[in-house]
Design an enzyme around this catalytic site. Structure first.
Site, PDB file in Angstrom:
ATOM      1  N   HIS A 179       0.820  -0.937  -0.046  1.00 14.65           N
ATOM      2  CA  HIS A 179       0.054   0.021   0.160  1.00 14.65           C
ATOM      3  C   HIS A 179       0.844   1.252   0.050  1.00 14.65           C
ATOM      4  O   HIS A 179       1.873   1.553   0.607  1.00 14.65           O
ATOM      5  CB  HIS A 179      -0.945   0.001   1.303  1.00 14.65           C
ATOM      6  CG  HIS A 179      -1.520   1.139   1.445  1.00 14.65           C
ATOM      7  ND1 HIS A 179      -1.913   1.949   2.662  1.00 14.65           N
ATOM      8  CD2 HIS A 179      -2.570   2.132   0.496  1.00 14.65           C
ATOM      9  CE1 HIS A 179      -2.791   3.002   2.402  1.00 14.65           C
ATOM     10  NE2 HIS A 179      -3.178   2.862   1.013  1.00 14.65           N
TER      11      HIS A 179
HETATM   12 CA    CA Z   1       0.337  -0.371  -4.129  1.00 13.85          CA
END
Ligand code: CA
Ligand code: ZLM
Ligand code: ZN
Length: 391
Positions: A179
């Site tokens: 992320h």
């Molecule tokens: Ca990513």
């Protein structure tokens, strides 16, 4: 006048300083700056330098890094060494440790990869380039006052901040398997930057990036709903990823209508990565770059690197993606004169091919945990979120 014709109408610039590649995070640390040497050798081996402008980037200055990072963090980062770290203290406060070790030349390494992103941004700002590439950048986890996940300086945040001096809206897209938390957090409260990350979610670093993580919820916060997250499981395949990426990224570009796009091309989302758990091939990863490029006729585009822990495949992906930018196609057989060609040969290393089948390696394939319903629900969710955003 050397008679060499450019294959497309795009001006592409490639920003790189070979001094980054010699740095070592330490024995058996997964992040290997040497993967940039391999990438460069492939790019040169295929002759892509003739189709773009190549620049040796300069190190960023301390003042430039202060545009995002805190002064005491930069004081620490610039003065700590493996020799004085015992006396310095504060390692825990700034999150140094196994993931983010103190290593020789760390400050130079940071200034070099950030400098290349500043140079890339400057070429886009002056419109000397339509597409600018920095494979040494893309270090999306670094925070204002803290190192995180192999990242010390957030070159992406700095590049976006630079572009915001000439553009009212910048879209950030992140295909690293992790992320893009540092970039998301930095622009959490502004409607001038939309962030979109695709990543593995669930018992995986950094643990953020759930679907409903869309920015601090308040009608007074212009950044609410400006963070888009596409949490995925193990084993996503080429077709599923292409389909999700084009639909969601296409909708984000259409709704937000950004003047510039920064695309983080982390290669740890490829099949066979040491840390990642997806089943993507080089061409599916590269499709994301093709797709974004196809939407950039009147927008500035910056490509940065990021993760990628199987160096030969990182080099393949980023060389392929460089070829996508200049509009060239590469023959599958890697040229014989490429230095370090051994890194790409033999059955284990992909048989000297540029596009080996990474997704179907029997011992490295991950079970695909995505149902049709889950993928459909995710698209629906993003469309619903985008309806909250008006421009
Ligand atoms: Ca990513
Ligand atoms: N331990 N050595 C992606 C950043 C991922 C946090 C679990 C550290 C490793 C990993 C380091 C040699 C990007 C976590 C891991 C061991 C706490 C992560 C040093 C192996 C080693 O052998 C290793 C002593 C090291 C680190 C594995 N760390 C794997 N995954 C993640 C960070 C960065 O790709 O997104 C962008 C460049 N860290 O899972 C622990 C929780 C520290
Ligand atoms: Zn990653």
């Amino acid at each position: 006048e050397n008679g060499i014709e450019r294959p497309t109408g795009y001006n592409v610039s490639f920003h790189y300083n070979p001094k980054v590649e010699g740095h070592h995070f330490g024995r058996s640390h997964p992040m290997k700056p040497w993967r940039l040497t391999l990438t460069k050798q492939l790019v040169l081996g295929y002759g892509l330098q003739y189709a773009m402008d190549t620049y040796v980037s300069r190190p960023a200055s301390r003042q430039e890094l202060e545009i995002f990072h805190g002064k005491s963090y930069l004081n620490f980062l610039s003065s700590i060494t493996p020799e004085n770290m015992e006396q310095m203290g504060d390692l825990g406060r700034f999150n140094f440790g196994d993931d983010c070790p103190v290593f020789d030349g760390m400050w130079d390494y940071c200034r070099l990869y950030a400098g290349a992103s500043f140079d890339a941004a400057a070429k886009l700002i002056s419109k000397q380039s339509d597409i600018a590439i920095n494979w040494s950048g893309g270090l999306h986890h670094a925070k204002k006052n803290e190192a995180s996940g192999f990242c010390y300086i957030n070159d992406i945040v700095l590049a976006i901040q630079a572009m915001l001096t000439v553009e009212s809206r910048v879209l950030y897209v992140d295909i690293d398997v992790h992320h893009g938390d540092g970039v998301e957090q930095a622009f959490w409260s502004t409607d001038r930057v939309m962030t979109l990350s695709y990543h593995k979610f669930g018992d995986f670093f950094p643990g953020t990036g759930a679907m409903d993580e869309t920015g601090p919820e308040s009608i007074e916060n212009p950044g609410w709903k400006m963070a888009l997250n596409v949490p995925l499981h193990d084993g996503i395949d080429d077709e599923q990823y292409r389909d999700l990426f084009s639909e969601i990224t296409g909708a984000a570009i259409e709704t937000f209508n950004p003047g510039a796009i920064v695309l983080q091309c982390g290669a740890d989302s490829l099949g066979g990565d040491r840390l990642g758990k997806f089943n993507l091939n080089i061409r599916a990863h590269g499709y994301c770059i093709e797709f974004v490029k196809s939407k950039c006729h009147n927008r500035r585009l910056m490509l940065v690197g990021g993760g990628g822990y199987t160096p030969r495949n990182v080099a393949r992906a980023w060389c392929h993606e460089t070829s996508v930018c200049v509009g060239a196609s590469l023959k599958n057989h890697i040229p014989g004169h490429v230095p370090y060609r051994q890194a790409f040969t033999g059955e284990e290393n992909g048989d000297g091919l540029m596009y080996p089948d990474l997704a179907n390696h029997p011992s490295k394939r991950h079970p695909n945990l995505h149902s049709k319903e889950y993928l459909q629900m995710m698209k629906q969710n993003i469309h619903t979120q985008l309806r909250f955003i008006q421009n």
